[in-house]
Design an enzyme around this catalytic site. Structure first.
Site, PDB file in Angstrom:
ATOM      1  N   ASP A  61       0.585  -1.074   0.055  1.00  0.00           N
ATOM      2  CA  ASP A  61      -0.119   0.129   0.127  1.00  0.00           C
ATOM      3  C   ASP A  61       0.789   1.419  -0.058  1.00  0.00           C
ATOM      4  O   ASP A  61       1.797   1.405   0.751  1.00  0.00           O
ATOM      5  CB  ASP A  61      -0.846   0.186   1.414  1.00  0.00           C
ATOM      6  CG  ASP A  61      -1.484  -0.998   1.599  1.00  0.00           C
ATOM      7  OD1 ASP A  61      -1.396  -2.138   0.831  1.00  0.00           O
ATOM      8  OD2 ASP A  61      -2.111  -1.138   2.618  1.00  0.00           O
ATOM      9  N   GLN A 121       4.084   0.600   2.276  1.00  0.00           N
ATOM     10  CA  GLN A 121       4.254  -0.621   3.206  1.00  0.00           C
ATOM     11  C   GLN A 121       5.449  -1.321   2.457  1.00  0.00           C
ATOM     12  O   GLN A 121       5.703  -1.717   1.148  1.00  0.00           O
ATOM     13  CB  GLN A 121       3.023  -1.430   2.958  1.00  0.00           C
ATOM     14  CG  GLN A 121       1.863  -1.016   3.811  1.00  0.00           C
ATOM     15  CD  GLN A 121       2.237  -1.057   5.224  1.00  0.00           C
ATOM     16  OE1 GLN A 121       2.208  -2.206   5.590  1.00  0.00           O
ATOM     17  NE2 GLN A 121       2.750  -0.086   5.622  1.00  0.00           N
ATOM     18  N   ASP A 160      -5.432   1.053   9.480  1.00  0.00           N
ATOM     19  CA  ASP A 160      -5.213   1.771   8.378  1.00  0.00           C
ATOM     20  C   ASP A 160      -5.824   2.940   8.627  1.00  0.00           C
ATOM     21  O   ASP A 160      -6.475   3.798   7.701  1.00  0.00           O
ATOM     22  CB  ASP A 160      -5.577   1.110   7.047  1.00  0.00           C
ATOM     23  CG  ASP A 160      -5.210  -0.313   6.844  1.00  0.00           C
ATOM     24  OD1 ASP A 160      -4.244  -0.515   7.426  1.00  0.00           O
ATOM     25  OD2 ASP A 160      -5.945  -1.040   6.336  1.00  0.00           O
ATOM     26  N   SER A 163      -0.344   0.087   7.471  1.00  0.00           N
ATOM     27  CA  SER A 163      -0.829   1.340   6.867  1.00  0.00           C
ATOM     28  C   SER A 163      -1.341   2.661   7.481  1.00  0.00           C
ATOM     29  O   SER A 163      -1.676   2.314   8.650  1.00  0.00           O
ATOM     30  CB  SER A 163      -1.725   1.058   5.600  1.00  0.00           C
ATOM     31  OG  SER A 163      -1.094   0.393   4.655  1.00  0.00           O
TER      32      SER A 163
HETATM   33  C1  FRU Z   1      -3.941  -3.833   2.670  1.00  0.00           C
HETATM   34  C2  FRU Z   1      -3.152  -4.074   4.089  1.00  0.00           C
HETATM   35  C3  FRU Z   1      -3.654  -3.172   4.885  1.00  0.00           C
HETATM   36  C4  FRU Z   1      -2.502  -3.381   6.206  1.00  0.00           C
HETATM   37  C5  FRU Z   1      -1.305  -3.562   5.187  1.00  0.00           C
HETATM   38  C6  FRU Z   1      -0.241  -4.571   5.920  1.00  0.00           C
HETATM   39  O1  FRU Z   1      -3.181  -4.169   1.698  1.00  0.00           O
HETATM   40  O2  FRU Z   1      -3.632  -5.465   4.249  1.00  0.00           O
HETATM   41  O3  FRU Z   1      -4.850  -3.202   5.344  1.00  0.00           O
HETATM   42  O4  FRU Z   1      -2.264  -2.124   6.765  1.00  0.00           O
HETATM   43  O5  FRU Z   1      -1.863  -4.226   4.016  1.00  0.00           O
HETATM   44  O6  FRU Z   1       0.759  -4.829   5.048  1.00  0.00           O
END
Ligand code: FRU
Length: 482
Positions: A22, A38, A150, A79
């Protein structure tokens, strides 16, 4: 150089090395766009999450910087978002406004038995180059919810508070705060509306103008995770409605999808775009959880979509989001060729491209074809087809001959998009080394799709399977250095 690595995009951000998912903390500050992401800096598959960091002057050419946030005693770094704290509501900044990151700490207990997600803060006084974690982290926890992540935060002018939207299972929870440190629960949205095909993730909430009117509406983006029952994998829905600082109320019953291709997930918008600019700019992760860990790149994985300006339009059917690639992309195409207004029949019309990346704009009128479309010839043997079916009123993107596809059973499956009309169609297609971004009718529908050919594009051809179409206008744009 890295540019020569197989599949590395020319126009899209991809990490120098290892894994990315993300986009996080998208923010504009002091003349720079920041993209955090990420990141697993130790492997090219998902793993202990950090925030990678890149900056750009135009959102196309990015410079990757050092890792911004690394795991600590509270867990790994999932995130979240970044805001400019203009009025020092947080008290973190003595002299000048700075950046505050609001992110999820993800804690895995022994054998994943005590998984916990909580929101924490970090701040930076040097334009995001170094970060200090807040000493009283976390700032928001939940006694029972495991999916609690998030955070996307923005300043809500009308109520003079920070608002956080947070993914909480299969709902979005809204919190408010005067100072980014103390958060109060406001409301929970979504239990009975929208798609519940997967876990809800990465929300964003903002107001958008309706084109050709003085009206504005609030839009809530919600990404939904992969559910193995459906071929679609992970994807993003959105809601249109109102927000009063406490509650979001949607104004429709239908499910709205942001993108009709497989490869646009977890996208959010930039914070603090200057008022004079006024754009709401969105960026997504150009992949799908179904096969993200298997895509055939070496040493690095994943890329972002192009940045897109979002607005709303009212069509005969509904109000919906329109997406247009930022105008900053235009200067990357220095050689432009107008295509003649020709009639295309079953004898395909071929246009030579032979470029590292390309843009094709087409206005097509269907005279009497049952099916028509275009083929992107990556090489002489690798191609992707985009076929419009006038009877079915569909557009099918077929990538099974596009190059490497067999790293996943799901990847070569057709992507089928419902169209409201096929008698006229405007297409804007941006082809990069390993992606296709297709915008229909000025961005009313976007179709984002990865491909892994040996070359980006040797040529494009238009075809019908029966009958004729007319090219009303056409333009081919490439970089001149090719
Ligand atoms: C979305 C997600 C988020 C989380 C992140 C972990 O793609 O699953 O909900 O914060 O990726 O890498």
């Amino acid at each position: 150089t890295t540019k020569l690595e197989k599949y590395r995009p020319a126009l899209h951000f991809a990490p120098q090395q290892n894994w990315m998912n993300d986009p996080n903390g998208l923010v504009f500050f002091k003349g720079e766009y920041h993209l955090f992401f990420q990141h697993n800096p130790n492997d090219s598959v998902w793993g202990p999450m950090h925030w990678g960091h890149a900056v750009s002057k135009d959102m196309i050419e990015w410079e990757q910087l050092d890792i911004a946030l690394s795991p600590d005693e509270h867990g790994t770094i999932f995130s979240g978002s970044v805001v400019v704290d203009w009025h020092n509501t947080s008290g973190f900044f003595q002299d000048e406004p700075g950046l505050v990151a609001i992110f999820t700490h993800h804690f895995d207990g022994a054998n994943h038995t005590e998984t916990k997600q909580m929101q924490s803060l970090a701040y930076s006084s040097d334009q995001g180059r170094t970060w200090v974690k807040y000493e009283n982290n976390p700032v928001l926890t939940h006694a029972t919810k495991i999916d609690f992540r998030d955070p996307k935060v923005f300043w809500h002018e009308a109520t003079h508070k920070w608002i956080m939207v947070l993914a909480t299972g299969q709902t979005i929870s809204i919190y408010s705060s005067p100072n980014l440190k103390d958060w109060s629960f406001e409301s929970e949205f979504g239990e009975k509306v929208g798609s519940h095909d997967g876990v809800w993730e990465c929300p964003d909430l903002f107001e958008l103008p309706i084109e050709n009117s003085n009206e504005k509406k609030w839009v809530l983006l919600v990404s939904i995770g992969d559910n193995h029952k459906f071929d679609s994998g992970s994807r993003t829905q959105y809601f249109i409605g109102s927000f009063d600082g406490h509650t979001f109320v949607e104004e429709h019953d239908d499910i709205k999808w942001l993108d009709f291709g497989k490869d646009n997930y977890a996208g959010v918008s930039f914070s603090d775009i200057p008022k004079e600019d006024g754009r709401r700019i969105y960026l997504g992760w150009m992949s799908n959880w179904r096969y993200a860990n298997q895509v055939p790149t070496k040493g690095w994985r994943s890329q972002m979509t192009l940045p897109r300006v979002l607005s709303l339009i009212e069509t005969d059917e509904d109000i919906r989001i329109v997406q247009k690639v930022v105008k900053e992309l235009d200067s990357y195409f220095t050689k432009k060729e107008e295509l003649a207004d020709v009639i295309v029949s079953t004898d395909a019309n071929y246009y030579n491209v032979n470029a590292e990346y390309a843009e094709i704009d087409l206005g097509l009128e269907n005279i009497n074809a049952t099916q028509y479309g275009l083929t992107i010839h990556h090489t002489t043997t690798q191609y992707t087809t985009i076929t419009v079916d006038a009877k079915e009123k569909t557009l099918v993107l077929e990538r099974k001959h596009s190059g490497e596809v067999d790293f996943s059973d799901n990847f070569p499956k057709q992507q089928v998009v419902k169209l409201s009309k096929t008698d006229e169609l405007q297409l804007r297609l941006i082809v990069d080394s390993s992606s296709l971004e297709l915008f229909l009718n000025g961005g009313e529908q976007a179709i984002t799709s990865l491909v892994y050919p040996d070359k980006a594009c040797e040529g494009v051809s238009l075809f019908t399977t029966e009958g004729e179409i007319k090219v009303v206008h056409g333009k081919l744009s490439i970089p001149s250095k090719n």
